[in-house]
Scaffold this active site. Structure first.
Site, PDB file in Angstrom:
ATOM      1  N   SER A  18       0.793  -1.234   0.000  1.00  0.00           N
ATOM      2  CA  SER A  18       0.000   0.000   0.000  1.00  0.00           C
ATOM      3  C   SER A  18       0.823   1.281   0.000  1.00  0.00           C
ATOM      4  O   SER A  18       0.346   2.311  -0.442  1.00  0.00           O
ATOM      5  CB  SER A  18      -0.939  -0.003   1.204  1.00  0.00           C
ATOM      6  OG  SER A  18      -0.190   0.030   2.391  1.00  0.00           O
TER       7      SER A  18
ATOM      8  N   HIS B 107      -5.744  -4.541  -1.765  1.00  0.00           N
ATOM      9  CA  HIS B 107      -5.570  -3.389  -2.646  1.00  0.00           C
ATOM     10  C   HIS B 107      -5.633  -3.771  -4.124  1.00  0.00           C
ATOM     11  O   HIS B 107      -5.051  -3.094  -4.972  1.00  0.00           O
ATOM     12  CB  HIS B 107      -4.241  -2.677  -2.365  1.00  0.00           C
ATOM     13  CG  HIS B 107      -4.294  -1.744  -1.189  1.00  0.00           C
ATOM     14  ND1 HIS B 107      -4.964  -0.542  -1.207  1.00  0.00           N
ATOM     15  CD2 HIS B 107      -3.777  -1.866   0.049  1.00  0.00           C
ATOM     16  CE1 HIS B 107      -4.842   0.052  -0.028  1.00  0.00           C
ATOM     17  NE2 HIS B 107      -4.136  -0.733   0.756  1.00  0.00           N
TER      18      HIS B 107
ATOM     19  N   LYS C 257     -12.602  -1.698   0.713  1.00  0.00           N
ATOM     20  CA  LYS C 257     -11.861  -0.791  -0.172  1.00  0.00           C
ATOM     21  C   LYS C 257     -12.651  -0.636  -1.480  1.00  0.00           C
ATOM     22  O   LYS C 257     -13.652   0.066  -1.491  1.00  0.00           O
ATOM     23  CB  LYS C 257     -10.438  -1.301  -0.364  1.00  0.00           C
ATOM     24  CG  LYS C 257      -9.619  -1.155   0.932  1.00  0.00           C
ATOM     25  CD  LYS C 257      -8.155  -1.465   0.792  1.00  0.00           C
ATOM     26  CE  LYS C 257      -7.393  -1.043   2.039  1.00  0.00           C
ATOM     27  NZ  LYS C 257      -6.895  -2.165   2.833  1.00  0.00           N
TER      28      LYS C 257
END
Ligand code: PLP
Length: 394
Positions: A181, A209, A240
């Site tokens: 990240s 991610h 997310k």
């Protein structure tokens, strides 16, 4: 005064003195590309809202409908009376989306990772972890009794060394973030999966991610590298790209998921995922497949921003991920830049030591499919203005 007050006051002061105090910024409306803050409206470039689905009308509608049809909460863990039809449907939908055998839901990916390693690994086993793996992987590993090996970030010869060192273990489990990240770099899953195959190791990828937007159809890092059938376990988050509320899951080999349902402590001892989030999760995955242009826009926006910033003269970490680190290096200049950007209505955050190594301070921009090209161009223009003001660009 309570017994520990003095010590805590001192510790809090140390955090503040070191310039490490984390201030929360108040948002007064929904998450989105434009957000309302106490200081007015800003263009948002620092959420994990990669697909722009966090407040999408179709997702809100699915959540509202589930509140009416399935209620607010279950007041139970899954195995007592906390499993609704929609929980099984979401698990099946995730398995279908990622072409895996089975899926188990958690209330977060932090919990998915917290309940993973202890379930499979005992003192006779080995766990092999990238040094930059997410905090929840580190904590999950701490809870198990396996021998721990750590390899230098994305260093394949060091991973090979660890695998060789662990050759006597009953099980070797290699674990990596799919995307890291702070850098936005992808783990080289083609090489990692080949090494795992060679050394008969189980491969675990945390794709928080990536799920939903990396790879041609958004299946994640394994799709990007063409190794979907060689990853044994994927953990990921609904918090997310996939709507952004909360919730996580572990998906992969059937027997592994079955054992997690029997033994994984955050699954057995923590409440079930709320119905509105569960139903919205199903809708999110449907929407990604019904409207593939969203994944394409995430990728084309990312390319536009990366090329524009490079042309403007900024040093950005190369790559393909919508996480774009703009390297400033100097810690003070980074903070100045972030606040100058924010004053001009572009919401970005600077990261410095200890989140990243000393001398590697950066602004981390995150591009969303929800941005339009004018907004991307506007951000580049403001970066250029501020960069010149601060003497970072000629
Ligand atoms: C964000 C993140 C998590 C935590 O996910 P939550 O669902 O918010 O708990 C875990 N692993 C990685 C790699 C992440 O980026």
């Amino acid at each position: 005064m309570f017994a520990d007050r003095e010590r805590l006051v001192e510790e809090l002061q140390q955090i503040e003195d070191a310039g490490l105090w984390k201030q929360e910024r108040l948002i007064t409306g929904p998450q989105g590309v434009r957000i309302n803050t106490e200081d007015g409206e800003v263009l948002n470039f620092c959420a994990n809202n990669y697909l722009g689905l966090s407040s999408h009308p179709a997702i809100l509608e699915a959540a509202h409908a589930a509140l009416d049809s399935h209620g607010f909460g279950l007041s139970s863990v899954r195995f007592i009376c906390g499993t609704q039809d929609i929980h099984k449907q979401l698990e099946a939908r995730i398995s279908k989306f990622l072409s895996t055998e089975d899926t188990i839901l958690y209330t977060s990916c932090f919990d998915a990772n917290g309940g993973l390693f202890e379930t499979f690994l005992g003192p006779e086993d080995a766990v092999i972890s990238d040094e930059l793996n997410h905090a929840s992987i580190i904590d999950g590993i701490r809870l198990c009794k396996a021998k721990r090996h750590r390899y230098s970030h994305a260093d394949m010869s060091d991973l090979q060394r660890c695998l060789t060192d662990a050759s006597d273990a009953r099980t070797r489990m290699v674990v990596t973030d799919g995307v890291f990240s702070m850098h936005g770099d992808l783990a080289p899953l083609d090489e990692i999966s080949a090494l795992c195959e060679e050394h008969r190791a189980v491969l675990v990828v945390d794709d928080s991610h990536s799920t939903g937007f990396i790879g041609k159809t958004g299946r994640g890092t394994a799709e990007h590298f063409g190794v979907q059938d060689r990853v044994d376990i994927i953990t990921s988050t609904l918090g997310k790209a996939l709507g952004g509320a909360s919730g996580g899951f572990t998906t992969g080999r059937r027997e592994m998921i079955a054992l997690l349902r029997q033994r994984s402590r955050p699954y057995l001892f923590s409440n079930t995922l709320a119905p509105a989030i569960t139903a919205a999760g199903i809708r999110v995955l449907d929407l990604i497949d019904e409207e593939p242009e969203r994944v394409e826009r995430s990728q084309s926006n990312t390319l536009r921003f990366r090329q524009g910033m490079t042309r403007a003269g900024f040093a950005i970490t190369p790559g393909i991920h919508p996480i774009v680190p703009i390297m400033i290096h100097d810690e003070r200049k980074t903070m100045e830049m972030a606040s100058a950007m924010n004053e001009r209505g572009i919401f970005v955050v600077g990261f410095s030591y200890p989140v990243v190594p000393r001398g590697e301070a950066r602004i981390r921009v995150q591009i969303s499919a929800g941005h339009d090209t004018d907004q991307i161009d506007r951000a580049i223009a403001v970066f250029s203005e501020v960069g010149k003001d601060l003497g970072l660009l000629p």
